[in-house]
Motif scaffolding. Structure first.
Motif, PDB file in Angstrom:
ATOM      1  N   CYS B 111       0.840  -1.196   0.000  1.00 57.52           N
ATOM      2  CA  CYS B 111       0.000   0.000   0.000  1.00 57.52           C
ATOM      3  C   CYS B 111       0.881   1.255   0.000  1.00 57.52           C
ATOM      4  O   CYS B 111       1.833   1.349   0.771  1.00 57.52           O
ATOM      5  CB  CYS B 111      -0.897   0.005   1.235  1.00 57.52           C
ATOM      6  N   ARG B 113       0.042   4.144   1.059  1.00 54.98           N
ATOM      7  CA  ARG B 113      -0.310   5.036   2.151  1.00 54.98           C
ATOM      8  C   ARG B 113       0.698   4.878   3.292  1.00 54.98           C
ATOM      9  O   ARG B 113       0.975   3.766   3.737  1.00 54.98           O
ATOM     10  CB  ARG B 113      -1.728   4.688   2.635  1.00 54.98           C
ATOM     11  N   CYS B 116      -0.197   2.871   6.431  1.00 48.77           N
ATOM     12  CA  CYS B 116      -0.421   1.427   6.291  1.00 48.77           C
ATOM     13  C   CYS B 116       0.887   0.656   6.416  1.00 48.77           C
ATOM     14  O   CYS B 116       0.871  -0.587   6.439  1.00 48.77           O
ATOM     15  CB  CYS B 116      -1.092   1.116   4.958  1.00 48.77           C
ATOM     16  N   TYR B 146      -6.188   1.620  -4.951  1.00 54.29           N
ATOM     17  CA  TYR B 146      -5.138   2.480  -5.488  1.00 54.29           C
ATOM     18  C   TYR B 146      -4.757   2.049  -6.894  1.00 54.29           C
ATOM     19  O   TYR B 146      -4.972   0.901  -7.283  1.00 54.29           O
ATOM     20  CB  TYR B 146      -3.898   2.417  -4.585  1.00 54.29           C
TER      21      TYR B 146
HETATM   22 ZN   LIG Z   1      -3.530   0.887   2.893  1.00 59.30          ZN
END
Ligand SMILES: [Zn+2]
Ligand SMILES: [Zn+2]
Lengths: 331, 230
Positions: B111, B113, B116, B146
């Protein structure tokens, strides 16, 4: 799921009329900076082209094999400081190195103003030599003998430039260069699918060097994302304040509450300090009525995955937005 | 997974070539048993031109003399057909198991992010209808979708993975559901002070989060009561 395109992506920004106001460093030189920027624009545009070329190269390279990647890296290392073309300054060559696409070119005027460098001499080894290198001053041959080898000073120069850069970004000139880079997508787009390619901004989680690498902030989902590996420089070279100041300066970039309707009563409260502007913006024209905030919804064989399921949604709050700004007031 | 991009070698199997091709890293190997069961192909013959030839090609049983352009069309059909069968296969027990191995192996990436912390992701489609949208990645830690970081995945059809696959996987293997006791959301600051608009939103979201926690507790209570009655 319905994929509405483009409502969130702010493709272009312009400065707010009132300006940045409270920038911390270099306030004294901010006003001159605007004029200076006009001369400076020529330099900046060539640098932009170089950075674009580098960015294009990056996309192609992504599809190549790992081996080729290493080869290219070696090549670009050679290009670095040692063999730069004539007329190119240390600063412009630093900013055109692959992996330095996020950096703006700091104006020499800013660096030459001692006030802007306050406190940096104690943070960077070989400060004086590093500063001379950044400004392309020749080192005294007598000094050269007692100095360590060039790579050590180069590393110091890189660090010093980064720390000056973080301060420069908070000036009007720095913000305006970064706005140009933002419009040209030099910082990339949000990887979140429902952000529909909103442009990103570099951001740091700490202002202190050595703490964390630079991250990317999405104004639409207000979350932070990892940069490409090669762009992972020290976050302190951009600083924790820049992204916030940028958004305060360029207010036409919609924030996380940007698509919301403001009920007239709330609007009055928001602007109660500013009597005159009450009427001018008392409608919702600021906000795009078509922009619809979307959250990803998990589906299994066409049915929403229930919150009651063990594998059900637990993170919707992270992406949720109030339907009306007055909800924020009732807290 | 075996990397074998040289198709000059006649002994290579078509599936091995397909799985080794760049951009196909998200696919798993469909086993012969599934491929040879006609029931699993229901409806696909109308979706794919030269269906039978394409299926033969996938199964290395292609023996048909044809010109280059027909051969090319059959090749394209085979790739499309493999994708469509793949979407069905990964919803079976064996298919799930194969994708689970790839997930544990990190074949689908992580991920993007920050909060995360590089949690492994799964491929997902935004639609089950072919030619709707390219494949995306789904993170179970933040429950969001994503765009894959590499450009080459933009040409892979999301329907080859489908909209249901990640959720079936987590239903089948609930121990893989990550801990969602995430930190509060990121709030940008200026000169050390949190930005007002973002801080307000974060406070509102925290309320939403608390409301959810209360609902979950209520569900649990209901569940306990139901068991007691029984
Ligand atoms: Zn994530
Ligand atoms: Zn975003």
């Amino acid at each position: 799921m319905d994929a509405k395109q483009g409502t969130a992506a702010a493709s272009s920004v312009g400065p707010r009329k009132t300006g940045a106001g409270s920038a911390g460093f270099g306030e004294s030189s901010m006003m001159e900076g605007v004029e200076h920027h006009l001369q400076y624009a020529d330099n900046a545009s060539t640098a932009t082209e170089t950075a674009e070329a580098a960015a294009e190269g990056e996309v192609e390279e992504e599809e190549d094999d790992d081996e080729e990647e290493e080869e290219e890296e070696e090549e670009s290392d050679e290009e670095t400081e040692s063999s730069r073309s004539e007329g190119e300054t240390w600063i412009s060559s630093f900013c055109s190195i692959r992996g330095h696409e996020y950096f703006a070119e700091v104006s020499e005027d800013f660096i030459e103003d001692d006030f802007n460098l306050t406190g940096l001499s104690s943070l960077v080894p070989y400060y004086g030599e590093a500063l001379d290198m950044i400004l392309d001053f020749e080192t005294d041959p007598d000094d050269a003998a007692r100095l360590p080898n060039i790579p050590v000073i180069e590393a110091s120069a890189d660090q010093l430039y980064g720390l000056i850069h973080a301060r420069f970004l908070l000036t009007r000139q720095g913000l305006s260069i970064m706005a140009e880079k933002y419009n040209l997508t030099h910082f990339g787009v949000c990887p979140r699918y429902l952000c529909h390619s909103t442009h990103l901004l570099p951001i740091a989680t700490s202002d202190l060097p050595g703490n964390d690498t630079v991250k990317l902030f999405c104004p639409n989902c207000a979350d932070i994302y990892c940069a490409n590996k090669e762009n992972e420089v020290d976050g302190a070279y951009f600083g924790a304040t820049f992204a916030g100041l940028f958004l305060k300066t360029y207010t036409d970039i919609p924030g996380p509450l940007g698509g919301l309707r403001i009920p007239p009563s709330t609007l009055k409260r928001l602007e109660s300090s500013d009597e005159d502007s009450k009427q001018s913006s008392s409608d919702t024209s600021l906000h795009d009525p078509d922009s619809k905030w979307e959250i990803y919804q998990m589906h299994l064989f066409g049915f929403k995955v229930s919150e009651r399921a063990k594998s059900g949604p637990r993170m919707r709050w992270l992406r949720e937005r109030p339907s009306d700004l007055s909800e924020l007031d009732s807290l | 997974m075996e990397a074998s991009s040289s198709d000059s070698d006649c002994t290579k199997y078509w599936i091995d070539w397909f799985l080794g091709a760049q951009g196909n890293e998200f696919f798993c190997e469909i086993d012969d048993e599934f491929l040879s069961d006609r029931f699993n192909m229901t409806g696909l013959n109308t979706e794919v031109v030269y269906y039978q030839y394409a299926l033969n090609l996938i199964m290395d049983a292609f023996e048909y003399d044809c010109d280059d352009s027909t051969r090319e069309q059959i090749e394209r059909s085979a790739r499309h057909l493999y994708g469509l069968i793949h979407a069905r296969y990964i919803l079976t027990q064996r298919g799930l198991q194969k994708m689970l191995d790839k997930f544990k192996n990190g074949d689908f990436g992580v991920c993007p992010r920050v909060q995360c912390q590089k949690h492994a992701v799964l491929p997902i489609g935004l639609s089950d209808v072919p030619h709707s949208a390219p494949v995306k990645i789904f993170c179970m830690k933040c429950e969001d979708v994503y765009n894959p970081p590499l450009a080459r995945f933009a040409t892979i059809d999301g329907a080859y993975f489908g909209t249901s696959f990640p959720f079936l996987l987590f239903q089948a293997y609930p121990h893989l559901i990550p801990n969602k006791i995430a930190p509060d959301r990121f709030v940008p600051a200026m000169f050390g002070f949190k930005i007002h608009e973002h801080a307000r939103l974060a406070r509102w979201q925290n309320v939403k989060r608390l409301e959810m926690t209360k609902r979950l507790e209520q569900y649990e209570e209901e569940e306990r009561r139901r068991k007691r009655i029984r």
